[in-house]
Write a protein that holds these residues in place. Structure first.
Motif, PDB file in Angstrom:
ATOM      1  N   GLU A 170      -7.259 -44.190 -20.074  1.00  0.00           N
ATOM      2  CA  GLU A 170      -8.118 -44.892 -21.034  1.00  0.00           C
ATOM      3  C   GLU A 170      -7.299 -45.843 -21.909  1.00  0.00           C
ATOM      4  OE1 GLU A 170     -10.765 -43.746 -24.985  1.00  0.00           O
ATOM      5  OE2 GLU A 170     -10.555 -42.279 -23.356  1.00  0.00           O
ATOM      6  N   ILE A 171      -6.129 -45.391 -22.379  1.00  0.00           N
ATOM      7  CA  ILE A 171      -5.255 -46.216 -23.214  1.00  0.00           C
ATOM      8  C   ILE A 171      -4.798 -47.455 -22.449  1.00  0.00           C
ATOM      9  CG2 ILE A 171      -3.028 -46.305 -24.404  1.00  0.00           C
ATOM     10  CD1 ILE A 171      -3.353 -43.280 -24.945  1.00  0.00           C
TER      11      ILE A 171
ATOM     12  N   GLN B 137      -6.173 -48.827 -19.741  1.00  0.00           N
ATOM     13  CA  GLN B 137      -7.278 -49.710 -19.396  1.00  0.00           C
ATOM     14  C   GLN B 137      -7.669 -50.594 -20.578  1.00  0.00           C
ATOM     15  OE1 GLN B 137      -8.640 -50.464 -16.544  1.00  0.00           O
ATOM     16  NE2 GLN B 137     -10.083 -51.890 -17.509  1.00  0.00           N
ATOM     17  N   LYS B 138      -7.699 -50.021 -21.787  1.00  0.00           N
ATOM     18  CA  LYS B 138      -8.021 -50.817 -22.971  1.00  0.00           C
ATOM     19  C   LYS B 138      -6.947 -51.875 -23.204  1.00  0.00           C
ATOM     20  CE  LYS B 138      -9.208 -50.496 -27.864  1.00  0.00           C
ATOM     21  NZ  LYS B 138      -9.398 -49.582 -29.036  1.00  0.00           N
TER      22      LYS B 138
ATOM     23  N   LYS C 163      -5.680 -39.232 -26.330  1.00  0.00           N
ATOM     24  CA  LYS C 163      -6.619 -39.841 -25.403  1.00  0.00           C
ATOM     25  C   LYS C 163      -5.965 -39.878 -24.029  1.00  0.00           C
ATOM     26  CE  LYS C 163      -8.919 -42.957 -28.689  1.00  0.00           C
ATOM     27  NZ  LYS C 163      -9.219 -44.386 -29.010  1.00  0.00           N
TER      28      LYS C 163
ATOM     29  N   GLU D 284      -7.498 -54.732 -20.766  1.00  0.00           N
ATOM     30  CA  GLU D 284      -8.662 -55.531 -21.142  1.00  0.00           C
ATOM     31  C   GLU D 284      -8.322 -56.527 -22.247  1.00  0.00           C
ATOM     32  OE1 GLU D 284     -11.604 -52.658 -22.178  1.00  0.00           O
ATOM     33  OE2 GLU D 284     -11.979 -52.056 -20.097  1.00  0.00           O
ATOM     34  N   ILE D 285      -7.453 -56.140 -23.167  1.00  0.00           N
ATOM     35  CA  ILE D 285      -7.086 -57.020 -24.286  1.00  0.00           C
ATOM     36  C   ILE D 285      -6.059 -58.056 -23.858  1.00  0.00           C
ATOM     37  CG2 ILE D 285      -5.940 -57.102 -26.538  1.00  0.00           C
ATOM     38  CD1 ILE D 285      -7.185 -54.353 -27.115  1.00  0.00           C
TER      39      ILE D 285
END
Length: 355
Positions: free
Chosen positions: A42-43, A45-46, A38, A49-50
Motif C-alpha cells: 500500500e505504501i 503503490q501510493k 501499513k 501514484e504520486i
C-alpha cells in the motif's frame, strides 16, 4: 562578447534496475520516528501514484560517483571531437562527493580533480572546480561556464553532473524510493556567432526559512546510530515552495531572452517527482494565459530512472539529442529551457538556442 554553445554530450545510466519489489521488505517510519503500520504494498503503490517512479537505477558496489562522471565525460569529449588537453575548466556538480558503500562522503580531493585524473589530462592550466548547489547544480555549472566564456577566461569547458543518492538515503525513510544514481555531461565552447547558445539565465537563492527543506539528518528510526546523516526531504514544503516560485522564475528567464512560451520547443526540468513537475509546468503555462499544454514539451525520465539530482537534466538532454528517447527530438535552431529547484533552496533556469 562570445556566446556559449554545447558541442558534445554524454551520459551514464547505471545498469542495475531497482523496481518496487526491492522495497517490499523495508520498514518505514514517519518524520516523528513512529513506525508506519501499513502494508508495504500500500505504501509503495501510493508513492508510485504520486511520483510515477516505477524504477530507478543504482550503481554497483564497486562503482563510485567519479566512475559515473568519468563515463559520461568521456562520451561527451568523444562526441565533441576535441582534444581533452584543450579544456580550460572542468566543472563537476555533485552534492555528496565520493560516497562509499557505508554512506561516508568524501570531497578531498574534489570530484573535478578526481575526474581530471581519471581522464588522464596533463594540462596544468585546466582548472578543476566543484559546484555544490543542490539539484540545480548542473544548471548552475552551465551558468558559471557561460560566465567564464563571456569573460574570456575560457573557450572550452567540460560540465558534469553526477550523483549517487542511493548511498545517502535512510533505510527507514519512504522518500528513499525517489532517489537514484546517474551522470550526464556536456562540452561547451565559445563562439562568435550571435544570438545562440545560452541567451538568458536566472538564479534565485532563498536561504531563510527554506534552508532546511532539504537537509542531512539522522535516521528516522530513533534507536539507530545517530551519527550517520542521510538526505532528508520535507516534501510538502518543497512542493509548495516549488509551485509558488519556479514557474515565475522560468517565465522571467524566457522574458529576459525576449521570447514567449510559444517560442520554446522543450522544457527540460529537473526530474524531482512527476506530480510536482506537472504542476510547475501547468502553472507556467497559466502565467501565459494558457489552460492546457502539450506534455511533449516537458519530457520526463523519472518514471524509469528516478531522481538522480544534478544528473537528471544533462542525462535527458543527451538521450534526446542522440535520438534515444522515444518520440522526443530538438527542433533545428530551436529554443529550449533548462530549469531546476533544490536544496538551499535554490532555483535556476537557462534559455538555450541551438546554433
Amino acid at each position: 562578447m562570445p556566446n556559449t554553445i554545447i558541442i558534445g554530450s554524454g551520459s551514464y545510466i547505471p545498469t542495475k534496475i531497482i523496481g518496487r519489489d526491492h522495497f517490499m521488505d523495508s520498514v518505514f517510519y514517519t518524520d516523528e520516528g513512529d513506525k508506519i503500520n501499513k502494508p508495504n504494498e500500500e505504501i509503495i503503490q501510493k508513492f508510485v501514484e504520486i511520483t510515477e517512479i516505477e524504477n530507478r537505477r543504482y550503481l554497483e558496489d564497486d562503482e563510485f560517483n567519479s566512475d559515473l562522471g568519468f563515463r559520461a565525460a568521456k562520451e561527451a569529449i568523444y562526441d565533441a571531437k576535441i582534444n581533452q588537453e584543450d579544456l580550460d575548466y572542468i566543472i563537476y556538480a555533485s552534492n555528496f562527493g565520493e560516497v562509499d558503500t557505508n554512506g561516508m562522503t568524501n570531497f578531498m580531493p574534489s570530484m573535478s580533480a578526481r575526474l581530471k585524473n581519471k581522464l588522464g589530462i596533463q594540462n596544468r592550466n585546466c582548472v578543476n572546480y566543484d559546484m555544490i548547489f543542490g539539484c540545480p547544480g548542473w544548471v548552475e555549472a552551465m551558468i558559471l561556464a557561460d560566465t567564464l566564456i563571456k569573460a574570456k577566461k575560457a573557450k572550452l569547458i567540460l560540465v558534469v553532473g553526477s550523483e549517487t543518492l542511493s548511498r545517502v538515503t535512510d533505510a527507514f525513510d519512504r522518500n528513499k524510493m525517489i532517489f537514484a544514481d546517474g551522470a550526464g555531461a556536456v562540452v561547451v565552447q565559445a563562439t562568435d556567432e550571435e544570438n545562440v547558445g545560452i541567451i538568458a539565465d536566472a538564479t534565485l537563492c532563498d536561504n531563510n526559512v527554506e534552508l532546511n527543506y532539504l537537509e542531512n539528518a539522522p535516521s528516522l528510526k530513533q534507536d539507530e546510530d545517530r551519527r550517520p546523516l542521510y538526505i532528508r526531504m520535507h516534501g510538502r514544503k518543497i512542493y509548495e515552495y516549488a509551485l509558488k516560485n519556479v514557474p515565475d522564475a522560468i517565465k522571467a528567464t524566457i522574458d529576459k531572452a525576449g521570447l514567449t512560451i510559444d517560442d520554446i520547443d522543450k522544457i527540460l526540468i529537473h526530474q524531482a517527482n512527476a506530480k510536482m513537475d506537472y504542476a510547475m509546468i501547468s502553472r507556467l503555462f497559466k502565467l501565459y494565459g494558457k489552460k492546457d499544454y502539450d506534455h511533449d514539451i516537458a519530457p520526463m525520465t523519472i518514471q524509469q530512472f528516478g531522481n538522480s539530482s544534478v544528473a537528471t537534466i544533462p542525462t535527458m538532454f543527451d538521450l534526446i539529442i542522440k535520438g534515444e528517447m522515444k518520440d522526443q527530438s530538438f527542433a533545428e535552431k530551436g529554443n529550449i529551457v533548462f530549469a531546476s529547484v533544490g536544496a538551499g533552496m535554490n532555483i535556476n533556469a537557462v534559455v538555450y538556442r541551438f546554433p
